[in-house]
Design an enzyme around this catalytic site. Structure first.
Site, short mmCIF file in Angstrom:
data_model
loop_
_atom_site.label_atom_id
_atom_site.label_comp_id
_atom_site.label_asym_id
_atom_site.label_seq_id
_atom_site.Cartn_x
_atom_site.Cartn_y
_atom_site.Cartn_z
N VAL A 1 16.20 -6.90 6.91
CA VAL A 1 16.72 -6.43 7.06
C VAL A 1 18.41 -6.93 6.36
O VAL A 1 18.94 -7.79 5.69
CB VAL A 1 17.84 -7.56 8.39
N ARG B 1 23.04 -13.52 3.11
CA ARG B 1 22.32 -12.15 2.48
C ARG B 1 22.50 -11.82 1.65
O ARG B 1 22.53 -10.48 0.62
CB ARG B 1 21.97 -11.31 3.81
N MET C 1 11.03 -6.44 4.46
CA MET C 1 11.11 -6.78 5.59
C MET C 1 12.07 -7.69 5.71
O MET C 1 12.59 -8.33 6.60
CB MET C 1 9.83 -7.11 5.50
N VAL D 1 19.67 -1.15 12.24
CA VAL D 1 18.12 -1.36 11.87
C VAL D 1 17.41 -0.13 12.54
O VAL D 1 17.16 -0.23 13.66
CB VAL D 1 17.92 -2.58 12.12
N ASP D 2 16.71 0.55 12.01
CA ASP D 2 15.87 1.23 11.90
C ASP D 2 16.33 2.43 12.36
O ASP D 2 16.15 2.94 13.26
CB ASP D 2 15.02 0.84 12.39
N SER E 1 1.16 -1.47 -0.34
CA SER E 1 -0.11 -0.15 0.67
C SER E 1 0.42 1.65 -0.25
O SER E 1 0.46 2.20 -0.48
CB SER E 1 -0.93 -0.15 1.54
N ASN E 2 2.00 1.28 0.58
CA ASN E 2 2.89 1.99 0.71
C ASN E 2 3.58 2.60 -0.89
O ASN E 2 2.81 3.85 -1.47
CB ASN E 2 4.30 2.12 1.42
N ASN F 1 13.61 4.36 4.43
CA ASN F 1 12.83 3.07 4.84
C ASN F 1 11.69 3.90 5.67
O ASN F 1 12.30 5.67 6.22
CB ASN F 1 13.53 2.15 5.83
N GLU G 1 0.59 6.58 7.20
CA GLU G 1 1.72 6.75 6.30
C GLU G 1 1.26 6.94 4.71
O GLU G 1 3.12 7.50 4.38
CB GLU G 1 2.29 4.80 6.40
N SER H 1 7.28 6.98 11.07
CA SER H 1 8.54 7.64 10.26
C SER H 1 9.23 6.91 9.76
O SER H 1 9.27 5.52 8.92
CB SER H 1 10.18 7.32 11.92
N HIS I 1 9.20 3.07 8.38
CA HIS I 1 9.49 2.23 9.74
C HIS I 1 7.72 3.10 10.24
O HIS I 1 7.76 4.04 11.05
CB HIS I 1 10.34 2.29 10.73
C1 GAR Z 1 3.59 -0.49 6.88
O1 GAR Z 1 3.05 0.23 7.88
C2 GAR Z 1 5.19 -0.77 6.83
O2 GAR Z 1 5.87 1.11 8.03
C3 GAR Z 1 5.50 -1.66 7.41
O3 GAR Z 1 5.03 -2.90 6.89
C4 GAR Z 1 3.97 -2.11 6.39
C5 GAR Z 1 3.91 -2.56 5.10
O4 GAR Z 1 2.31 -2.00 4.14
N1 GAR Z 1 7.04 -1.44 7.48
C6 GAR Z 1 8.15 -2.10 8.33
O5 GAR Z 1 7.44 -3.14 9.05
C7 GAR Z 1 9.17 -2.26 8.53
N2 GAR Z 1 9.84 -3.03 9.19
P1 GAR Z 1 2.61 -2.36 2.70
O6 GAR Z 1 3.32 -3.49 2.35
O7 GAR Z 1 0.44 -2.31 2.42
O8 GAR Z 1 2.97 -0.87 2.89
#
Ligand code: GAR
Length: 190
Positions: A92, A65, A90, A144-145, A13-14, A107, A174, A136, A109
């Site tokens: 690292v 990785r 998702m 990480v983050d 969705s983002n 990114n 977001e 954020s 978060h």
């Molecule tokens: C979002 O809420 C994003 O902030 C989070 O995963 C979701 C993805 O949703 N990201 C993390 O947790 C990163 N560690 P989306 O695929 O529908 O955009």
């Protein structure tokens, strides 16, 4: 416009919010490529339907990785990508990848950083009794983050809040936050 890739792992969705923003001619990012580390990600189908090149690079096909990241890096370079936005990606990233893309890698978060790096951010915010949760957008650094924060959005945590209800509320923000933050970062980019 800056040739930009979006990295995803799932729903996307983002990523779709960034694509929608980038439809405007005056938006500084030109989203050329979407990559998912999960071939089954819904977001890949959504990007494809929106007419964007969408590819899977399955991390399970690689022993380490870094081997996965070398393939990712090669795909980004093959598409002449100059900027990368992780959106629900998702995996690292190792120091190898981060140092190659540092300053060109951001990114989103789902917490008010520096609080709640890592996973289960909404549950942790509720259990801590926080008055607010949020999301954020930050530069990606090797911790990480842990990179510098570009922008954030906060929402109130209600008395009956669940991790799911908070995640839904935060996600709505977001979708506004990420296009705004990418715009801010790329304005005046050359
Ligand atoms: C979002 O809420 C994003 O902030 C989070 O995963 C979701 C993805 O949703 N990201 C993390 O947790 C990163 N560690 P989306 O695929 O529908 O955009």
């Amino acid at each position: 416009r800056v040739r930009t890739a979006v990295l995803i792992s799932g729903r996307g969705s983002n990523m779709m919010a960034l694509l929608a923003a980038a439809r405007a001619d005056d938006y500084p990012a030109d989203i050329q490529l979407v990559i998912s580390n999960r071939p089954e990600a819904d977001g890949l189908r959504k990007a494809d339907a929106a007419g964007v090149t969408a590819i899977a690079i399955d991390h399970k096909d690689f022993d380490t990785r870094e081997a996965f990241e070398r393939e990712l890096d090669a795909a980004l370079r093959a598409h002449k990508i100059d900027f990368v936005a992780c959106a629900g990606f998702m995996r690292v990233l190792t120091e190898w990848f981060v140092s190659r893309w540092e300053g060109r890698l951001i990114n989103i978060h789902p917490s008010l950083l520096p609080k709640y790096k890592g996973l289960h951010t909404h549950k942790r915010a509720i259990e801590a009794g926080d008055a607010e949760g949020g999301a954020s957008v930050h530069w990606v650094a090797t911790e990480v983050d842990g990179g510098d924060i570009i922008d954030h959005e906060a929402v109130q945590i209600e008395a009956d809040e669940t991790p799911e209800s908070l995640a839904n509320k935060v996600l709505k923000r977001e979708l506004v936050l990420y296009p705004r933050a990418l715009n801010k970062v790329l304005m005046g980019w050359h």
